[in-house]
Design an enzyme around this catalytic site. Structure first.
Site, PDB file in Angstrom:
ATOM      1  N   LYS A  64      12.590  30.182 -22.917  1.00 21.83           N
ATOM      2  CA  LYS A  64      12.356  29.468 -24.181  1.00 21.83           C
ATOM      3  C   LYS A  64      11.367  28.324 -23.953  1.00 21.83           C
ATOM      4  O   LYS A  64      11.653  27.364 -23.254  1.00 21.83           O
ATOM      5  CB  LYS A  64      13.650  28.879 -24.751  1.00 21.83           C
ATOM      6  N   GLU A 123      15.330  20.100 -12.950  1.00 17.34           N
ATOM      7  CA  GLU A 123      14.211  19.236 -12.554  1.00 17.34           C
ATOM      8  C   GLU A 123      14.046  18.218 -13.668  1.00 17.34           C
ATOM      9  O   GLU A 123      13.612  18.570 -14.758  1.00 17.34           O
ATOM     10  CB  GLU A 123      12.970  20.117 -12.360  1.00 17.34           C
ATOM     11  N   CYS A 163       6.462  14.720 -14.753  1.00 14.99           N
ATOM     12  CA  CYS A 163       7.737  14.380 -14.102  1.00 14.99           C
ATOM     13  C   CYS A 163       7.494  13.579 -12.836  1.00 14.99           C
ATOM     14  O   CYS A 163       8.244  12.677 -12.503  1.00 14.99           O
ATOM     15  CB  CYS A 163       8.522  15.637 -13.807  1.00 14.99           C
ATOM     16  N   GLU A 217      12.330   6.273 -17.067  1.00 15.74           N
ATOM     17  CA  GLU A 217      11.104   7.057 -17.208  1.00 15.74           C
ATOM     18  C   GLU A 217      10.473   6.770 -18.573  1.00 15.74           C
ATOM     19  O   GLU A 217      11.074   7.013 -19.611  1.00 15.74           O
ATOM     20  CB  GLU A 217      11.454   8.549 -17.091  1.00 15.74           C
TER      21      GLU A 217
HETATM   22  P1  NAP Z   1      14.113  17.570 -23.475  1.00 12.00           P
HETATM   23  O1  NAP Z   1      14.999  17.442 -24.645  1.00 12.00           O
HETATM   24  O2  NAP Z   1      14.748  17.465 -22.146  1.00 12.00           O
HETATM   25  O3  NAP Z   1      13.332  18.984 -23.582  1.00 12.00           O
HETATM   26  C1  NAP Z   1      13.087  19.882 -22.525  1.00 12.00           C
HETATM   27  C2  NAP Z   1      13.386  21.307 -22.937  1.00 12.00           C
HETATM   28  O4  NAP Z   1      14.758  21.442 -23.284  1.00 12.00           O
HETATM   29  C3  NAP Z   1      12.616  21.803 -24.164  1.00 12.00           C
HETATM   30  O5  NAP Z   1      12.345  23.179 -24.062  1.00 12.00           O
HETATM   31  C4  NAP Z   1      13.631  21.563 -25.272  1.00 12.00           C
HETATM   32  O6  NAP Z   1      13.351  22.336 -26.404  1.00 12.00           O
HETATM   33  C5  NAP Z   1      14.901  21.990 -24.593  1.00 12.00           C
HETATM   34  N1  NAP Z   1      16.119  21.489 -25.202  1.00 12.00           N
HETATM   35  C6  NAP Z   1      16.287  20.404 -26.016  1.00 12.00           C
HETATM   36  N2  NAP Z   1      17.579  20.270 -26.356  1.00 12.00           N
HETATM   37  C7  NAP Z   1      18.259  21.269 -25.755  1.00 12.00           C
HETATM   38  C8  NAP Z   1      19.623  21.655 -25.709  1.00 12.00           C
HETATM   39  N3  NAP Z   1      20.564  20.980 -26.363  1.00 12.00           N
HETATM   40  N4  NAP Z   1      19.965  22.731 -24.972  1.00 12.00           N
HETATM   41  C9  NAP Z   1      19.047  23.422 -24.292  1.00 12.00           C
HETATM   42  N5  NAP Z   1      17.731  23.118 -24.303  1.00 12.00           N
HETATM   43  C10 NAP Z   1      17.337  22.053 -25.023  1.00 12.00           C
HETATM   44  O7  NAP Z   1      12.950  16.503 -23.506  1.00 12.00           O
HETATM   45  P2  NAP Z   1      12.149  15.840 -24.752  1.00 12.00           P
HETATM   46  O8  NAP Z   1      13.110  15.408 -25.814  1.00 12.00           O
HETATM   47  O9  NAP Z   1      11.060  16.757 -25.135  1.00 12.00           O
HETATM   48  O10 NAP Z   1      11.509  14.552 -24.036  1.00 12.00           O
HETATM   49  C11 NAP Z   1      12.269  13.372 -23.847  1.00 12.00           C
HETATM   50  C12 NAP Z   1      12.059  12.788 -22.451  1.00 12.00           C
HETATM   51  O11 NAP Z   1      12.409  13.755 -21.468  1.00 12.00           O
HETATM   52  C13 NAP Z   1      10.623  12.440 -22.096  1.00 12.00           C
HETATM   53  O12 NAP Z   1      10.233  11.212 -22.592  1.00 12.00           O
HETATM   54  C14 NAP Z   1      10.662  12.463 -20.592  1.00 12.00           C
HETATM   55  O13 NAP Z   1      11.162  11.247 -20.100  1.00 12.00           O
HETATM   56  C15 NAP Z   1      11.642  13.569 -20.287  1.00 12.00           C
HETATM   57  N6  NAP Z   1      10.940  14.833 -19.949  1.00 12.00           N
HETATM   58  C16 NAP Z   1      10.790  15.137 -18.643  1.00 12.00           C
HETATM   59  C17 NAP Z   1      10.103  16.281 -18.284  1.00 12.00           C
HETATM   60  C18 NAP Z   1       9.914  16.643 -16.850  1.00 12.00           C
HETATM   61  O14 NAP Z   1       8.904  17.238 -16.505  1.00 12.00           O
HETATM   62  N7  NAP Z   1      10.869  16.358 -15.981  1.00 12.00           N
HETATM   63  C19 NAP Z   1       9.565  17.119 -19.258  1.00 12.00           C
HETATM   64  C20 NAP Z   1       9.754  16.793 -20.610  1.00 12.00           C
HETATM   65  C21 NAP Z   1      10.448  15.641 -20.931  1.00 12.00           C
HETATM   66  P3  NAP Z   1      12.576  21.648 -27.654  1.00 12.00           P
HETATM   67  O15 NAP Z   1      11.375  20.970 -27.088  1.00 12.00           O
HETATM   68  O16 NAP Z   1      12.250  22.817 -28.485  1.00 12.00           O
HETATM   69  O17 NAP Z   1      13.548  20.673 -28.265  1.00 12.00           O
END
Ligand code: NAP
Ligand code: MG
Length: 482
Positions: free
Chosen positions: A176, A251, A285, A385
């Site tokens: 996904k 990760e 990240c 972060e």
């Molecule tokens: P996130 O919620 O962790 O999203 C990452 C992935 O998880 C996306 O595919 C998201 O889908 C999915 N997801 C969201 N809610 C979920 C759930 N309840 N169950 C399963 N999968 C789910 O991150 P974000 O809200 O986009 O970003 C917030 C913060 O996360 C950022 O500011 C950053 O600090 C951190 N982040 C870290 C990384 C990394 O590389 N480690 C990458 C992204 C974000 P949708 O996008 O469709 O909601």
């Protein structure tokens, strides 16, 4: 790019969502809608998992020669390279990142397929001496149906790194992509569709995290989950997996430091320090978001960093500036909130801290390269972060202090060490609690061969390199009496 309705990919078919709904994916630089994508439902996830299960158990896939899996993955790498320019442009439009960085992403994705292609027929067990009359051996088998939840910051790279390893080892896949950036994952599905990979091995369900993502991570019939994203969502994914007793590889980002000692090559160090926080607008990240400088050179070194940050060009990704827009308003607002807290905490803004305005920037959320000083290392902004082009500077006197500061957050993903004293470099590397340590560089060119993952809240399990193969295989011991 024309706006069109896209389909998702299940069992080798292009399908719409069972709920018939779609959502738009936009260009962060302009706000323009690029495409409408199916809003995958729990039912769609269930259908994809069923297909992946049936395919995994099918005689055709069970007896598929490993070397042929490798050949197909190799071909996918070639196809990615053939369409590299088109795919890079698509990634730039969907994520906002500068074009040359998107080109690097496409090449890295091709490298993942190439690297794991070569491993497909080199995975095997061992014989173990037990006692006379017993032949004992292990079989390293594919784990089964693997789930992959992909973030928006490196969409093509991250879907490639885990699905290539999973397919190489003989598993089937349900992936996904993030709702903001589904386009290159769909392009990968197109390439896979044209390849000789049997249908049902690779399935892609687009949708929202709270719907399709949650349904996938809570599904009782998957065998492993690979997740990259935030600590909060990672923890929720792990709870879903715990209910069903499924292993996860998480990760979860970091607050990674560059440690700059007084004897380093300052010009080179400054160059890398800036690149490590500016790449993908700090939405990485492994971003170098903390800068620890030995007190004796602090002023001099920090000035070099500030000068470089001020010189960074800001613009739309297609024009290949140094810095593109932040992904969306939510992420932008999050960064602004961090700036408000930093201000309240008495931070010195050496440069940046605000939205960048100007011609061509009106419809995107552009954030200035920012250097913060004078923060308490234990403060919120210094610990959490930010996911923006914001670096927090601190100083230390001794090596011990540097190590304590470096290890002084809940995260532990990457650390950069800058010194010409190799004994010191190795001493420090041995005491750092992070999954990767770079000495006099940061990232080593991306390195698909190097195991990557976290200590502490940065997650666990390793991706990249041969280590990742452990995620997607399960070991069986067989003992025969003769
Ligand atoms: P996130 O919620 O962790 O999203 C990452 C992935 O998880 C996306 O595919 C998201 O889908 C999915 N997801 C969201 N809610 C979920 C759930 N309840 N169950 C399963 N999968 C789910 O991150 P974000 O809200 O986009 O970003 C917030 C913060 O996360 C950022 O500011 C950053 O600090 C951190 N982040 C870290 C990384 C990394 O590389 N480690 C990458 C992204 C974000 P949708 O996008 O469709 O909601
Ligand atoms: Mg988008």
């Amino acid at each position: 790019m024309e706006t069109k309705n896209r389909f998702m990919y299940i069992n080798g078919e292009w399908t719409e969502s069972s709920g018939r709904e779609v959502f738009a994916t936009k260009n962060p630089a302009t706000g323009e809608v690029l495409a409408n994508v199916p809003r995958g439902t729990e039912e769609d996830i269930d259908a994809a998992v069923k297909v992946a299960r049936q395919t995994f158990e099918s005689e055709a896939w069970q007896s598929f020669p490993p070397i042929d899996r490798g050949r197909i993955l190799y071909k996918i790498a070639e196809e990615l390279r053939k369409d590299a320019e088109e795919i890079a442009l698509m990634e730039t439009m969907d994520t906002g990142k500068p074009l040359s960085q998107a080109r690097n992403d496409v090449e890295a994705s091709a490298l993942y397929f190439e690297y794991y292609a070569g491993m497909a027929d080199k995975i095997f067990g061992e014989t173990i001496p037990v006692q006379p009359g017993i032949l004992d051996y292990t079989l390293r088998e594919p784990i089964g149906v693997t789930a992959h939840i992909i973030p928006w910051n490196y969409p093509l790279q991250i879907i490639s790194r885990s699905t290539a390893a999973a397919i190489a080892t003989g598993n089937t896949v349900v992936a996904k992509p993030a709702e903001d950036t589904p386009l290159t994952a769909l392009k990968l599905a197109e390439i896979i569709d044209k390849s000789a990979l049997p249908k049902g091995v690779f399935n892609l369900v687009t949708g929202y995290g709270s719907e399709a993502g949650a349904a996938l991570s809570n599904h009782p019939d998957i065998d492993h989950i690979t997740f990259t994203g935030s600590v909060q969502t990672g923890s929720a994914v792990m709870m879903g997996a715990a209910k069903n007793v499924k292993p996860v590889t998480l990760e979860l980002g970091g607050k990674s430091p560059n440690i700059v000692f007084e004897d380093c090559d300052q010009v080179e160090a400054a160059e890398f320090v800036v690149r490590s926080i500016i790449q993908n607008a700090g939405q990485t990240c492994s971003a170098g978001s903390r800068l620890l400088i030995q007190e004796s050179i602090k002023e001099e070194f920090l000035q070099k960093v500030v000068d470089k940050m001020k010189g960074i060009t800001i613009g739309q990704g297609v024009n290949d500036p140094g810095l593109g827009p932040i992904l969306n308003e939510k992420q932008f607002t999050r960064i602004q909130e961090f700036m408000e807290v930093a201000e309240r905490d008495g931070a010195a803004f050496l440069t940046g801290g605000k939205r960048e305005q100007g011609e061509g920037l009106e419809n995107g959320f552009f954030f200035q390269p920012t250097v913060l000083d004078n923060l308490d290392p234990k403060s919120y902004v210094a610990q959490e972060e930010i996911f923006g082009p914001v670096v927090c500077a601190f100083s230390f006197d001794t090596e011990e202090e540097a190590i304590e500061l470096a290890n002084g957050t809940d995260y532990g993903l990457v650390t950069g060490v800058w010194t010409k004293d190799s004994a010191r470099a190795h001493r420090v590397a041995s005491k750092i609690r992070a999954g990767q340590v770079f000495i006099n560089n940061y990232g080593a060119g991306g390195g698909v061969q190097m195991p990557f993952g976290g200590y502490k809240k940065s997650g666990f399990g390793r991706e990249k390199g041969l280590e990742a193969l452990r995620n997607y295989t399960i070991l069986k011991n067989v003992a025969l009496k003769y």
